[in-house]
Design an enzyme around this catalytic site. Structure first.
Site, short mmCIF file in Angstrom:
data_model
loop_
_atom_site.label_atom_id
_atom_site.label_comp_id
_atom_site.label_asym_id
_atom_site.label_seq_id
_atom_site.Cartn_x
_atom_site.Cartn_y
_atom_site.Cartn_z
N HIS A 48 -60.39 38.13 59.28
CA HIS A 48 -59.09 37.58 58.88
C HIS A 48 -59.17 36.15 58.37
O HIS A 48 -58.18 35.60 57.93
CB HIS A 48 -58.10 37.64 60.03
C1 UD1 Z 1 -53.60 32.43 62.60
C2 UD1 Z 1 -54.39 31.17 62.93
C3 UD1 Z 1 -55.86 31.51 63.14
C4 UD1 Z 1 -56.03 32.62 64.14
C5 UD1 Z 1 -55.19 33.82 63.70
C6 UD1 Z 1 -55.30 34.96 64.67
C7 UD1 Z 1 -53.60 29.10 61.93
C8 UD1 Z 1 -53.86 28.09 60.89
N1 UD1 Z 1 -54.31 30.20 61.86
O1 UD1 Z 1 -54.07 32.92 61.34
O2 UD1 Z 1 -56.53 30.36 63.61
O3 UD1 Z 1 -57.39 32.96 64.22
O4 UD1 Z 1 -53.82 33.41 63.61
O5 UD1 Z 1 -54.58 36.07 64.22
O6 UD1 Z 1 -52.76 28.87 62.77
N2 UD1 Z 1 -48.43 38.10 59.55
C9 UD1 Z 1 -47.76 39.25 59.84
N3 UD1 Z 1 -47.29 39.41 61.12
C10 UD1 Z 1 -47.43 38.48 62.08
C11 UD1 Z 1 -48.11 37.30 61.77
C12 UD1 Z 1 -48.61 37.12 60.50
O7 UD1 Z 1 -47.60 40.12 59.00
O8 UD1 Z 1 -46.97 38.70 63.21
C13 UD1 Z 1 -48.99 37.92 58.18
C14 UD1 Z 1 -48.08 37.19 57.25
O9 UD1 Z 1 -48.23 37.74 56.01
C15 UD1 Z 1 -48.64 35.79 57.25
C16 UD1 Z 1 -50.11 36.04 57.43
O10 UD1 Z 1 -50.19 37.18 58.27
O11 UD1 Z 1 -48.34 35.09 56.11
C17 UD1 Z 1 -50.86 34.91 58.05
O12 UD1 Z 1 -50.28 34.53 59.30
P1 UD1 Z 1 -50.51 33.03 59.85
O13 UD1 Z 1 -49.90 32.90 61.18
O14 UD1 Z 1 -50.11 32.05 58.81
O15 UD1 Z 1 -52.07 32.91 59.95
P2 UD1 Z 1 -53.20 33.92 60.47
O16 UD1 Z 1 -54.01 34.31 59.31
O17 UD1 Z 1 -52.62 34.99 61.33
#
Ligand code: UD1
Length: 363
Positions: free
Chosen positions: A205
């Site tokens: 991821h």
């Molecule tokens: C975040 C953390 C990362 C951690 C990871 C674990 C930061 C900078 N990054 O990354 O360190 O390893 O979580 O999972 O804080 N999304 C969903 N559903 C959710 C959450 C996210 O669909 O419940 C999708 C959305 O499209 C979103 C994308 O995932 O834009 C990224 O989510 P985000 O929380 O920005 O970062 P992660 O890649 O999950």
């Protein structure tokens, strides 16, 4: 003494669970749990609260996804009035996600003591958003709890006074050891028709791996070869799923008959999957630690790690994202023992109790 405890994203939940349990034996502490809502899907959040017995958060800021700036700013704006209303003695943050630094900044600007659990980890790679979150959070924290000696050394090098820093072990490992037996009851291996030690688990991821189709494509080349030999199960993160659908790489995944894509797994299913795997391939930070305690060989698909003890002591190897490096490492693992490495000091299931004891003394 009121302590606000912050969670936001999936890896935070395993870290806060043992602290919430340990507070029960410390009546002097009144814990308040705040969820920023950085992760919000059932399978990225609520499922973990239920499985790990984490109490419902008193407050959910409901910020959701966004660019780094937007997400961080929204968390800060939403958290500030909570702090003003609750007036805690301290704010405790875990890990390195955007929720960690956002709430940390709000706390120190309001003169509230900041506690960082999992402090001092450094990959040395400032292109990783988490590395920036780690550096900044540690720079403003009043108490810093480390999982491994490298963390203590990094903080000393950055000039953090030694009296603020404590090597206490690993709260995520507290959770793993507590749930290890229960995870055995998960039916996930039967559901996926997998046999113990005859499959690999994959997670991906990191933006550096999944946001660039050239890098992601290179990883798929390695996986194409590995799955011919060993079935791979791939619980897919929403970010990775989104990128895959938006690129022309999805077809390559579909063609791999021995690679099984599944929804993000709950904690107990994932723990069982890891514990019985022949090997784990990952770009996660926490999984490097979890495979170390399980002694399952792990190939970390990154160029560096902020958790060096997992490679020095544990079952982890840092192999990067280039198939030319991944495949020889894979063959070496397969010709070695199925369980390997040693358990780092203090990864014994009691880190949260040590932290709570120090909080009672120092705050
Ligand atoms: C975040 C953390 C990362 C951690 C990871 C674990 C930061 C900078 N990054 O990354 O360190 O390893 O979580 O999972 O804080 N999304 C969903 N559903 C959710 C959450 C996210 O669909 O419940 C999708 C959305 O499209 C979103 C994308 O995932 O834009 C990224 O989510 P985000 O929380 O920005 O970062 P992660 O890649 O999950």
């Amino acid at each position: 003494m009121k302590i606000i405890n912050v969670v936001g994203a999936r890896p935070n939940f395993m870290k806060i669970a043992p602290l919430m349990a340990a507070y029960k034996n410390a009546p002097a502490i009144q814990p308040v749990l705040v969820h920023t809502g950085q992760h919000y899907d059932e399978r990225m959040s609520d499922l973990f609260f239920r499985q790990l017995g984490i109490p419902q958060p008193q407050v959910n800021l409901g910020v959701g996804s966004g660019s780094h700036a937007a997400q961080t700013a929204q968390i800060m704006t939403a958290f500030e009035p909570i702090l003003l209303e609750q007036k805690p003695q301290a704010v405790l943050v875990v890990g390195d996600v955007n929720s960690t630094i956002a709430c940390g900044l709000v706390a120190v600007k309001l003169g509230v003591k900041l506690v960082h659990v999992e402090a001092g980890l450094r990959s040395g790679d400032r292109t990783m958003p988490e590395e920036i979150n780690r550096l900044l959070t540690d720079a403003i924290s009043d108490l810093l709890f480390c999982t491994e000696p490298a963390g203590v050394e990094n903080l000393a090098r950055e000039g953090v006074p030694a009296e603020k820093v404590f090597l206490v072990g690993n709260v995520m490992i507290d959770t793993l050891l507590k749930n290890r037996q229960q995870a055995e009851d998960s039916p996930i291996l039967e559901q996926l028709s997998l046999q113990s030690e005859r499959y690999a688990v994959l997670t991906l991821h990191r933006p550096a791996n999944v946001d660039d189709p050239a890098v992601f494509g290179g990883l798929l080349s390695a996986l194409e070869a590995i799955q011919k030999d060993l079935p791979i199960v791939f619980p897919i993160h929403p970010r990775t799923m989104r990128n895959l659908s938006a690129s022309n790489l999805a077809g390559r995944i579909e063609k791999m008959s021995n690679l099984r894509l599944i929804e993000p797994a709950g904690y107990l299913d994932f723990l069982k999957l890891m514990a019985h795997a022949r090997l784990v391939l990952t770009d996660s930070g926490g999984i490097q630690e979890e495979t170390t305690i399980l002694r399952v060989p792990c190939l970390t698909l990154r160029e560096n790690t902020e958790r060096p003890i997992t490679a020095q002591f544990g079952s982890n190897r840092i192999v990067g994202a280039d198939p030319e490096n991944i495949l020889p490492a894979y063959r070496q693992v397969m010709s070695g023992p199925p369980r390997t490495g040693q358990i780092p000091p203090l990864w014994d299931g009691h880190a949260a109790q040590r932290i709570v004891k120090i909080l009672l003394e120092k705050l």
